[in-house]
Design a protein around this motif. Sequence first.
Motif, PDB file in Angstrom:
ATOM      1  N   GLY A 190       0.816  -1.201   0.000  1.00 33.92           N
ATOM      2  CA  GLY A 190       0.000   0.000   0.000  1.00 33.92           C
ATOM      3  C   GLY A 190       0.855   1.259   0.000  1.00 33.92           C
ATOM      4  O   GLY A 190       2.068   1.204   0.168  1.00 33.92           O
ATOM      5  N   TYR A 191       0.205   2.380  -0.198  1.00 32.62           N
ATOM      6  CA  TYR A 191       0.877   3.677  -0.142  1.00 32.62           C
ATOM      7  C   TYR A 191      -0.160   4.724   0.235  1.00 32.62           C
ATOM      8  O   TYR A 191      -1.371   4.471   0.160  1.00 32.62           O
ATOM      9  N   TYR A 192       0.303   5.885   0.658  1.00 34.90           N
ATOM     10  CA  TYR A 192      -0.617   6.965   0.997  1.00 34.90           C
ATOM     11  C   TYR A 192      -0.884   7.791  -0.254  1.00 34.90           C
ATOM     12  O   TYR A 192       0.030   8.407  -0.804  1.00 34.90           O
ATOM     13  N   ASP A 193      -2.131   7.796  -0.700  1.00 34.75           N
ATOM     14  CA  ASP A 193      -2.532   8.560  -1.872  1.00 34.75           C
ATOM     15  C   ASP A 193      -3.266   9.809  -1.401  1.00 34.75           C
ATOM     16  O   ASP A 193      -4.358   9.724  -0.836  1.00 34.75           O
ATOM     17  N   SER A 194      -2.650  10.963  -1.620  1.00 33.34           N
ATOM     18  CA  SER A 194      -3.219  12.223  -1.139  1.00 33.34           C
ATOM     19  C   SER A 194      -4.274  12.805  -2.075  1.00 33.34           C
ATOM     20  O   SER A 194      -4.938  13.788  -1.732  1.00 33.34           O
ATOM     21  N   TRP A 199      -9.281   8.662 -10.755  1.00 31.15           N
ATOM     22  CA  TRP A 199     -10.077   7.520 -11.204  1.00 31.15           C
ATOM     23  C   TRP A 199      -9.969   6.333 -10.245  1.00 31.15           C
ATOM     24  O   TRP A 199     -10.883   5.489 -10.188  1.00 31.15           O
ATOM     25  N   LYS A 200      -8.898   6.255  -9.460  1.00 32.28           N
ATOM     26  CA  LYS A 200      -8.754   5.139  -8.527  1.00 32.28           C
ATOM     27  C   LYS A 200      -9.740   5.233  -7.353  1.00 32.28           C
ATOM     28  O   LYS A 200      -9.847   4.298  -6.568  1.00 32.28           O
ATOM     29  N   GLN A 201     -10.461   6.349  -7.265  1.00 32.89           N
ATOM     30  CA  GLN A 201     -11.519   6.487  -6.272  1.00 32.89           C
ATOM     31  C   GLN A 201     -12.903   6.364  -6.903  1.00 32.89           C
ATOM     32  O   GLN A 201     -13.911   6.634  -6.243  1.00 32.89           O
ATOM     33  N   ASN A 202     -12.916   5.912  -8.167  1.00 33.39           N
ATOM     34  CA  ASN A 202     -14.157   5.785  -8.922  1.00 33.39           C
ATOM     35  C   ASN A 202     -14.440   4.300  -9.200  1.00 33.39           C
ATOM     36  O   ASN A 202     -13.632   3.616  -9.829  1.00 33.39           O
ATOM     37  N   ILE A 244     -13.703  11.007   0.889  1.00 37.40           N
ATOM     38  CA  ILE A 244     -13.023  10.742  -0.378  1.00 37.40           C
ATOM     39  C   ILE A 244     -13.372   9.350  -0.899  1.00 37.40           C
ATOM     40  O   ILE A 244     -13.704   9.181  -2.077  1.00 37.40           O
ATOM     41  N   TYR A 245     -13.325   8.383  -0.004  1.00 39.83           N
ATOM     42  CA  TYR A 245     -13.568   6.998  -0.419  1.00 39.83           C
ATOM     43  C   TYR A 245     -15.035   6.647  -0.200  1.00 39.83           C
ATOM     44  O   TYR A 245     -15.402   5.891   0.692  1.00 39.83           O
ATOM     45  N   THR A 246     -15.863   7.237  -1.050  1.00 42.76           N
ATOM     46  CA  THR A 246     -17.315   7.043  -0.962  1.00 42.76           C
ATOM     47  C   THR A 246     -17.784   5.856  -1.785  1.00 42.76           C
ATOM     48  O   THR A 246     -18.835   5.279  -1.505  1.00 42.76           O
ATOM     49  N   GLU A 247     -17.018   5.480  -2.819  1.00 41.97           N
ATOM     50  CA  GLU A 247     -17.440   4.412  -3.738  1.00 41.97           C
ATOM     51  C   GLU A 247     -16.576   3.162  -3.630  1.00 41.97           C
ATOM     52  O   GLU A 247     -17.054   2.065  -3.924  1.00 41.97           O
ATOM     53  N   VAL A 248     -15.333   3.332  -3.238  1.00 43.37           N
ATOM     54  CA  VAL A 248     -14.398   2.205  -3.256  1.00 43.37           C
ATOM     55  C   VAL A 248     -13.671   2.113  -1.918  1.00 43.37           C
ATOM     56  O   VAL A 248     -13.753   3.010  -1.070  1.00 43.37           O
TER      57      VAL A 248
END
Length: 361
Positions: A190-194, A199-202, A244-248
């Motif tokens: 893993g990594y911290y995505d700011s 698209w990775k949150q879609n 931020i992470y509402t879908e995934v």
Amino acid sequence: MSYNRRKFIRNAGLIIGASTLPISWSFATSKQKKLGVCLVGLGYYSTDLLAPALQLTEHCQLTGIVTGSPWKIPVWQRRYGIKDSNVYNYDNMHRIADNPEIDVIYIVLPTGLHAKYAIKAANAGKHVWCEKPMARTEMECQSIIDACNKNKVKLSIGYRMQHEPNTQKIISWANSKPFGKIKTLIAEAGYYDSRSDHWKQNKEMGGGAMYDMGVYPLNAARYTTGEEPIAVLKASHTTKRPNIYTEVDETTHFTLEFPSGAVAYGKTSFGQGMNTLQVTCEKGSYGLRPFQSYSGIQGKASDGTLLNQRVDNQQAKQMDDDALAILNDTAVMVPGEEGMRDIRIVEAIYEAAESKKMVKL
């Protein structure tokens, strides 16, 4: 351009020397044709990693691009000398079928677009390299495999770690079991995505930690044991940034059971840095840290064995290995079926997390 092994070795005059060379280089000569590679999607991975790596390969070269961003075209043409005739967009990429300078189409797009454009590439009669994860669903994976089989082209999935020498040592230990039967393994990536709008949150685009980073620990659990899991014992999703992470999923934990009784504990995240593979056996242990970085893969075993072989560029080695499979008409190292097995399990992990129950595979 494909070669029967015996015919190629005879024509190249390598009958004596071929057996002394590493397998991946046994049939290569400086006179052998380089495969023309076309990158589809010019985001970070293509721009910062694949295109530079192609300059280091011995058996392939960057000859074409497909992009929906016209402003990128002159930049790539200046940097890599790409001809106007080898520049395409997503609407006309089917015309690559008529371009003899392109042998391979490499799909480097968001996961949700992999199936659509990998099938277009196969229908153009070109060999297909597809980034991991292969697709969003097992059904999409199968559609890519079917298209490649129908068009008689090779398909390889971009699991670069399976081409990495220290990882290959661990893969070999799945059979030789130098430390006895595997009892448990821990695999975390893993990594911290700011970013807050990517698209990775879609969900529709194939976002989520389990798809993007989760296939690393999942694939590692499979190649380390040399087995296919029989159940997802449990799985869960968590997030520290629900706005931020509402879908995934931001973070996913999963536990897999294997036929031998081995249990794998996996974790992946966009909210935390981690990069560990640790294997505990009956008579010892071994692992890698980091186990899936772009460089510096290293580790050791409990008997003092060091896992510290170096490779100059992982992406270049991956692409050269895949190019040689095409040139020599041999099996690719990571076929579509391998990518599809992971996606089948990813879907089961999501099912287990939602149901809060074990899911048999």
